[in-house]
Enzyme design. Structure first.
Site, PDB file in Angstrom:
ATOM      1  N   ASP A   1       0.853  -1.190   0.000  1.00  0.00           N
ATOM      2  CA  ASP A   1       0.000   0.000   0.000  1.00  0.00           C
ATOM      3  C   ASP A   1       0.891   1.243   0.000  1.00  0.00           C
ATOM      4  OD1 ASP A   1      -2.183   1.957   0.639  1.00  0.00           O
ATOM      5  OD2 ASP A   1      -3.317   0.123   1.014  1.00  0.00           O
ATOM      6  N   LEU A   2       0.261   2.385  -0.204  1.00  0.00           N
ATOM      7  CA  LEU A   2       0.966   3.663  -0.134  1.00  0.00           C
ATOM      8  C   LEU A   2       1.295   4.052   1.293  1.00  0.00           C
ATOM      9  CD1 LEU A   2      -1.181   5.723  -2.665  1.00  0.00           C
ATOM     10  CD2 LEU A   2       1.250   5.217  -2.932  1.00  0.00           C
TER      11      LEU A   2
ATOM     12  N   LEU B   1      -6.176  -4.816  -5.321  1.00  0.00           N
ATOM     13  CA  LEU B   1      -7.310  -4.088  -4.771  1.00  0.00           C
ATOM     14  C   LEU B   1      -7.058  -2.591  -4.700  1.00  0.00           C
ATOM     15  CD1 LEU B   1      -8.048  -6.427  -1.702  1.00  0.00           C
ATOM     16  CD2 LEU B   1      -8.834  -6.684  -4.071  1.00  0.00           C
TER      17      LEU B   1
ATOM     18  N   GLY C   1      -6.496   1.341  -5.694  1.00  0.00           N
ATOM     19  CA  GLY C   1      -7.080   2.236  -6.691  1.00  0.00           C
ATOM     20  C   GLY C   1      -8.105   3.169  -6.083  1.00  0.00           C
TER      21      GLY C   1
ATOM     22  N   SER D   1     -15.336  -3.866 -11.152  1.00  0.00           N
ATOM     23  CA  SER D   1     -16.522  -3.237 -10.586  1.00  0.00           C
ATOM     24  C   SER D   1     -17.740  -3.439 -11.470  1.00  0.00           C
ATOM     25  CB  SER D   1     -16.272  -1.734 -10.414  1.00  0.00           C
ATOM     26  OG  SER D   1     -17.449  -1.057 -10.025  1.00  0.00           O
ATOM     27  N   ASN D   2     -18.893  -3.426 -10.840  1.00  0.00           N
ATOM     28  CA  ASN D   2     -20.155  -3.430 -11.588  1.00  0.00           C
ATOM     29  C   ASN D   2     -20.273  -2.198 -12.465  1.00  0.00           C
ATOM     30  OD1 ASN D   2     -22.303  -1.385 -10.108  1.00  0.00           O
ATOM     31  ND2 ASN D   2     -20.839  -2.208  -8.639  1.00  0.00           N
TER      32      ASN D   2
ATOM     33  N   TYR E   1     -14.493   6.129 -13.877  1.00  0.00           N
ATOM     34  CA  TYR E   1     -14.099   5.005 -13.019  1.00  0.00           C
ATOM     35  C   TYR E   1     -14.442   3.692 -13.719  1.00  0.00           C
ATOM     36  CZ  TYR E   1     -14.540   1.818  -8.967  1.00  0.00           C
ATOM     37  OH  TYR E   1     -14.454   0.762  -8.091  1.00  0.00           O
TER      38      TYR E   1
ATOM     39  N   LYS F   1     -12.031   0.611 -15.307  1.00  0.00           N
ATOM     40  CA  LYS F   1     -12.195  -0.805 -14.974  1.00  0.00           C
ATOM     41  C   LYS F   1     -12.308  -1.647 -16.249  1.00  0.00           C
ATOM     42  CE  LYS F   1     -12.229  -0.603 -10.439  1.00  0.00           C
ATOM     43  NZ  LYS F   1     -11.131  -1.178  -9.634  1.00  0.00           N
TER      44      LYS F   1
END
Length: 269
Positions: free
Chosen positions: A31-32, A73, A75, A113-114, A139, A143
């Site tokens: 992670d950042l 994961l 983003g 994502s949906n 977004y 994806k």
């Protein structure tokens, strides 16, 4: 399995890393930000959009044994400008895939994502993995592009790549739409583990929702990979208050992301 989880400090990442570790996987967080207090597994700080930084993490991990998979994961979880979204979701995926090829890491599980199909009318019926891309936001566009990149690397390099089109990942559903799109914390872990362990999936798409009575999306693609959800948003239906927005949010798959409040210039601030 030894698994690198990007975005490990995020809301989904915190649940998935703990869940995979409890199931016996050797988890490495990326992670950042620094690891949360009490994190019991290895941790690296790096920007996944920085290819050199990602390569350095993979090189460091290669000295400690084989890395079996990446769960991506990381983003931006909200709408932003198109360049920001492409950097956050496509460039990061590219950096990871390049490093995976270089270090012979065979599998990627991606939090899609949906919203990659969010402009699809609900009147079209239950959504399958064969639905054409129809993003509702920048977004969602990012994806779609990340999924396309995964498909390219699956075809070129034989990487197994599973795109999980996640619905509403919350402790419990928070809206009437959520009664259809909810993914419980427990099912989120089950989904990721199935995507990690399914034999030779190639490139595959599944819909990341629980076994919801009112589900809008087909669970069969996930079941073919071994994902058997156990929870149902209907158990919380009596806690969900109706909203004046419910009808509008049910018109298109993406719900509020598909409404005019998200209309903005692609290159705006």
């Amino acid at each position: 399995m030894r698994v690198l989880v990007t975005g490990a400090a995020g809301s989904l990442g915190r649940v998935v890393t703990v869940g995979l570790a409890e199931r016996g996987h050797d988890v490495v967080g990326l992670d950042l930000v620094p690891a949360p207090d009490g994190t019991p597994f290895a941790w690296h700080e790096a920007d996944c959009a920085d290819a050199d930084a990602v390569e350095a993490v993979f090189a460091a991990l290669s000295t400690g044994g084989r890395l079996d998979a990446v769960v991506h994961l990381a983003g931006l979880p909200e709408e932003a400008s198109l360049p920001d979204e492409l950097t956050s979701h496509v460039i990061t995926t590219a950096a990871l895939l390049d490093a995976m090829v270089a270090h012979r890491v065979p599998r990627l599980v991606y939090a899609s994502s949906n919203h990659a199909v969010g402009r699809t009318p609900r009147a079209d019926g239950e959504l399958t993995e064969h639905a054409l891309p129809r993003p509702d936001t920048y977004y969602g566009v990012a994806k779609v592009a990340a999924e396309a990149l995964m498909r390219l690397f699956a075809d070129r390099h034989g990487i197994d790549a599973v795109a999980c089109r996640i619905g509403s990942f919350l402790e419990e559903p928070a809206s009437v739409r959520g009664l259809s799109t909810w993914l419980s914390h427990g099912d989120g872990v089950r989904m990721v583990e199935a995507a990690l362990t399914a034999p030779a999936p190639g490139f595959a798409v599944l819909y990341g929702i629980s076994a919801n009575t009112r589900a809008w999306w087909d669970l069969e693609p996930g079941r073919r990979l071994g994902y058997e959800p156990e929870d149902d948003a209907e158990d919380f239906a009596d806690r969900v208050e109706p909203s004046p927005d419910d009808e509008v949010e049910a018109e298109l798959v993406g719900g509020p992301f598909a409404t005019e409040q998200f209309h903005r210039p692609a290159l705006g601030g």
